[in-house]
Design an enzyme around this catalytic site. Structure first.
Site, short mmCIF file in Angstrom:
data_model
loop_
_atom_site.label_atom_id
_atom_site.label_comp_id
_atom_site.label_asym_id
_atom_site.label_seq_id
_atom_site.Cartn_x
_atom_site.Cartn_y
_atom_site.Cartn_z
N GLU A 37 -3.43 9.11 -0.12
CA GLU A 37 -2.99 9.76 1.11
C GLU A 37 -1.90 10.74 0.69
OE1 GLU A 37 -2.09 6.84 4.46
OE2 GLU A 37 -2.56 5.52 2.79
N ARG A 263 -2.45 -4.90 -7.22
CA ARG A 263 -1.68 -3.69 -7.46
C ARG A 263 -0.67 -3.92 -8.57
NH1 ARG A 263 -0.42 -1.60 -2.84
NH2 ARG A 263 1.50 -0.53 -3.33
N LYS A 273 5.70 3.80 -1.47
CA LYS A 273 6.02 5.18 -1.09
C LYS A 273 7.11 5.24 -0.04
CE LYS A 273 1.57 6.91 -1.24
NZ LYS A 273 0.49 7.54 -0.50
P1 ATP Z 1 2.19 2.77 -1.08
O1 ATP Z 1 1.92 1.38 -0.63
O2 ATP Z 1 3.09 2.91 -2.24
O3 ATP Z 1 2.54 3.72 0.03
P2 ATP Z 1 -0.57 3.43 -0.88
O4 ATP Z 1 -1.48 2.37 -1.33
O5 ATP Z 1 -0.42 3.55 0.56
O6 ATP Z 1 0.81 3.28 -1.66
P3 ATP Z 1 -2.34 5.59 -1.39
O7 ATP Z 1 -2.05 7.02 -1.48
O8 ATP Z 1 -3.17 5.11 -0.27
O9 ATP Z 1 -0.93 4.86 -1.43
O10 ATP Z 1 -2.94 5.09 -2.76
C1 ATP Z 1 -4.05 5.68 -3.38
C2 ATP Z 1 -4.73 4.66 -4.24
O11 ATP Z 1 -3.81 4.10 -5.17
C3 ATP Z 1 -5.27 3.52 -3.41
O12 ATP Z 1 -6.57 3.24 -3.86
C4 ATP Z 1 -4.33 2.39 -3.70
O13 ATP Z 1 -5.00 1.16 -3.60
C5 ATP Z 1 -3.85 2.69 -5.12
N1 ATP Z 1 -2.53 2.14 -5.35
C6 ATP Z 1 -1.42 2.34 -4.61
N2 ATP Z 1 -0.38 1.64 -5.10
C7 ATP Z 1 -0.84 0.97 -6.19
C8 ATP Z 1 -0.26 0.06 -7.14
N3 ATP Z 1 1.01 -0.30 -7.07
N4 ATP Z 1 -1.06 -0.43 -8.12
C9 ATP Z 1 -2.35 -0.06 -8.21
N5 ATP Z 1 -2.95 0.79 -7.36
C10 ATP Z 1 -2.22 1.30 -6.35
MG MG Z 2 -2.85 3.39 1.18
#
Ligand code: ATP
Ligand code: MG
Length: 564
Positions: A37, A263, A273
């Site tokens: 995102e 994760r 984030k």
């Molecule tokens: P945050 O929780 O930090 O806001 P998010 O998951 O909402 O992160 P996205 O932009 O949706 O952020 O993430 C893009 C991809 O990265 C998704 O497939 C998500 O599952 C993966 N991802 C995000 N954080 C991690 C992490 N700590 N370890 C592994 N993969 C991750």
């Molecule tokens: Mg997400």
């Protein structure tokens, strides 16, 4: 294509993919994607996901798309999109011409929603957000059906269209999937799939005032792109039945298999984030690319090589259970990579003047110093030597304790790649009593680094020639937080910030060969650590170096001492 390990990795996700290849579930296709995102910069957790998705595509001869999951106008921006593109490319991956945006599918997603309505599988609900939450129930209480649940199809179609044309206020109506208010999985209790949001979108502008919810858009975007394996993190496990429901209800041609993995959690930092945005907005760091941030941009500026990050991701692997990875492992991977890559140079961070009394005033010698003592292929350079040098303040002690082997009155040491010198006297600041200059004599017979009479010295110290060295600013970066899990106690993680995460040394002296060092280039300052030329603030006139990582792990030692 980026691959660091010679033997192909294996894990439960690859097992599933290999099973699908065996059973021909997707006609031998492997199509993955990385779907961020664009509401923040990528962090090392995202890097794990990037390496996983692109790595799988490469390993099985498949493809990996880069898709912006931009379904929420608030918080998304072109700046984030550009940073993501830049970061994924820098990590070493290539999506070829497959850069996609969920926002490009808005029309198609709208048609899908209409299709659900027509089939009696979605309805316009006019409860307020609070009421929807109350009606949803809890884990122990079943949900209650909305009074609008049985709105006739024609009315739903009409209202949904009027939602789109902007006739209604935000929050007055939503479109919900008609699934099961009694489902033990709360996600399945008639989730909202479209909401009114009168906010311009960074790509579609004011074209839309209804936006699809993430859960609806995400799985259908995967299907539209004919993704075979929708790999995501564990928190989406409960959403899988919902994704499957949408895909089945719409009878889409491609039904991706969702697979969840744990994760990445990393000690001494945060990977959320929301919290990273807080650090940026409240000024605890200098932007997303601050070298202390766990972001890809921050790590790049700090001097972490992409190979080291990829190698780290390969080493931690993927698993199904949550765990906490030690920051020391990431730093180890960085050291290991830089040990091979970084050219050796000499730089003095906290200079102390040394005058060699018996060295001719006007003489300047040039020492041929290897750029990488373990790797002669990396060549050598000339380093000037003269009567006045700088050494590291900490390499001299007037009253040395027992185990201090470096320079002290009456003591002889070796200068790296040079002569033996012996301290004969010191000059002190009359006011403070601090030693400001050390006088030495040198032994001209020790040019080779060894004494012809076979006498030994206990230490070799680095130095620069005072008149030939160039001034530099050095930024000593350390961990951003001083505790393993900054979020463990309540919400105020900022109280755990490490007050010493940045120390700026303004009057360092480095050897003249660094005058032409390119922005971003990496060096080992011998005996001191790994450094890179800051890509933004450094210039020919004012060199700035960032400490990437120390030569040894000091944190593990500190935390072991604390345990004792
Ligand atoms: P945050 O929780 O930090 O806001 P998010 O998951 O909402 O992160 P996205 O932009 O949706 O952020 O993430 C893009 C991809 O990265 C998704 O497939 C998500 O599952 C993966 N991802 C995000 N954080 C991690 C992490 N700590 N370890 C592994 N993969 C991750
Ligand atoms: Mg997400």
């Amino acid at each position: 294509m980026a691959q660091t390990n010679s033997s192909p990795p294996s894990d439960f996700i690859r097992d599933i993919i290999e099973e699908h290849l065996r059973t021909n579930k997707y006609q031998g296709r492997v199509a993955a994607r990385f779907p961020p995102e664009p509401n923040g910069y990528l962090h090392i957790g995202h890097a794990k996901s990037v390496c996983l998705n692109f790595g799988i595509a490469a390993q099985y001869g498949g493809t990996c798309n880069l898709r912006m999951d931009d379904t929420d106008p608030s918080g998304e921006s072109l700046e984030y999109v550009e940073s993501i593109i830049n970061d994924v490319r820098w990590l070493g991956f290539d999506w070829e011409d497959r850069l996609y945006y969920a926002s490009d599918y808005y029309e198609q997603l709208y048609r899908y929603a209409v299709q659900l309505i027509k089939e009696g599988k979605a309805y316009v609900c006019s409860l307020s957000a609070d009421e929807i939450r109350d009606y949803r129930g809890t884990l122990s209480d079943l949900g209650k059906e909305s009074p609008y649940r049985n709105r006739p199809v024609e009315e739903n179609l009409d209202m949904f269209e009027r939602m789109r044309t902007g006739e209604f206020e935000e929050g007055s109506h939503v479109l919900r999937a008609k699934i099961d208010m009694a489902s033990p999985n709360i996600t399945m209790r008639d989730p909202v799939i479209y909401r009114i949001k009168k906010e311009p979108h960074y790509r579609t502008g004011n074209k839309w005032c209804i936006y699809p919810m993430y859960d609806f858009a995400h799985c259908l975007s995967d299907s539209i792109e004919r993704i075979t394996h929708s790999i995501c993190t564990l928190e989406f496990e409960n959403n899988r039945p919902l994704y499957d429901w949408f895909l089945d209800a719409l009878k889409v041609e491609c039904h991706p298999q969702q697979i969840e993995f744990a994760r990445l959690n990393l000690s001494y930092t945060i990977l959320s984030k929301r919290r990273l945005i807080e650090l940026v907005e409240k000024g605890y760091v200098i932007g997303w690319g601050d070298p202390r941030m766990p972001t890809v941009a921050g790590m790049r500026r700090r001097g972490y090589p992409p190979e080291a990050i990829r190698n780290f991701c390969a080493r931690i692997g993927v698993a199904k259970n949550e765990n906490l990875i030690d920051m020391a492992l990431l730093e180890h991977c960085v050291r290991e990579d830089l040990n091979e890559r970084a050219l050796r140079v000499m730089g003095v961070l906290r200079p102390l003047r040394v005058v060699i009394d018996n060295y001719p005033e006007e003489l300047v010698e040039e020492f041929e110093c290897p750029n990488h003592p373990q790797n002669p292929g990396k060549g050598s350079r000339k380093v000037p030597f003269s009567r006045t040098l700088y050494i590291e303040q900490e390499d001299f002690l007037e009253n040395p304790p027992k185990k201090f082997y470096r320079l002290a009155p009456g003591r002889e040491v070796r200068l790296r790649y040079g002569y033996f010198i012996k301290c004969v006297s010191v000059v002190k600041d009359p006011k403070t009593g601090h030693v400001v200059e050390v006088h030495c004599t040198y032994d001209p017979e020790t040019r080779s680094g060894f004494a012809p009479d076979g006498r030994k010295v206990d230490a070799t110290i680095h130095w620069v020639s005072a008149n030939h060295s160039i001034p530099a600013e050095v930024r000593l970066y350390d961990r951003l937080f001083q505790v393993i899990d900054p979020t463990s106690e309540g919400n105020d993680f900022t109280k755990h910030l490490n007050p010493k995460s940045l120390e700026i040394l303004a009057s360092c002296c480095v050897e003249p060969s660094l005058a032409s060092a390119a922005p971003g280039s990496q060096f080992q300052f011998e005996r001191v650590g790994y450094f890179c030329v800051d890509p933004f603030d450094s210039s020919d006139k004012a060199l700035v170096f960032n400490r990437t990582v120390t030569l040894r792990d000091t944190w593990t030692k500190i935390s072991e001492k604390e345990k004792r």
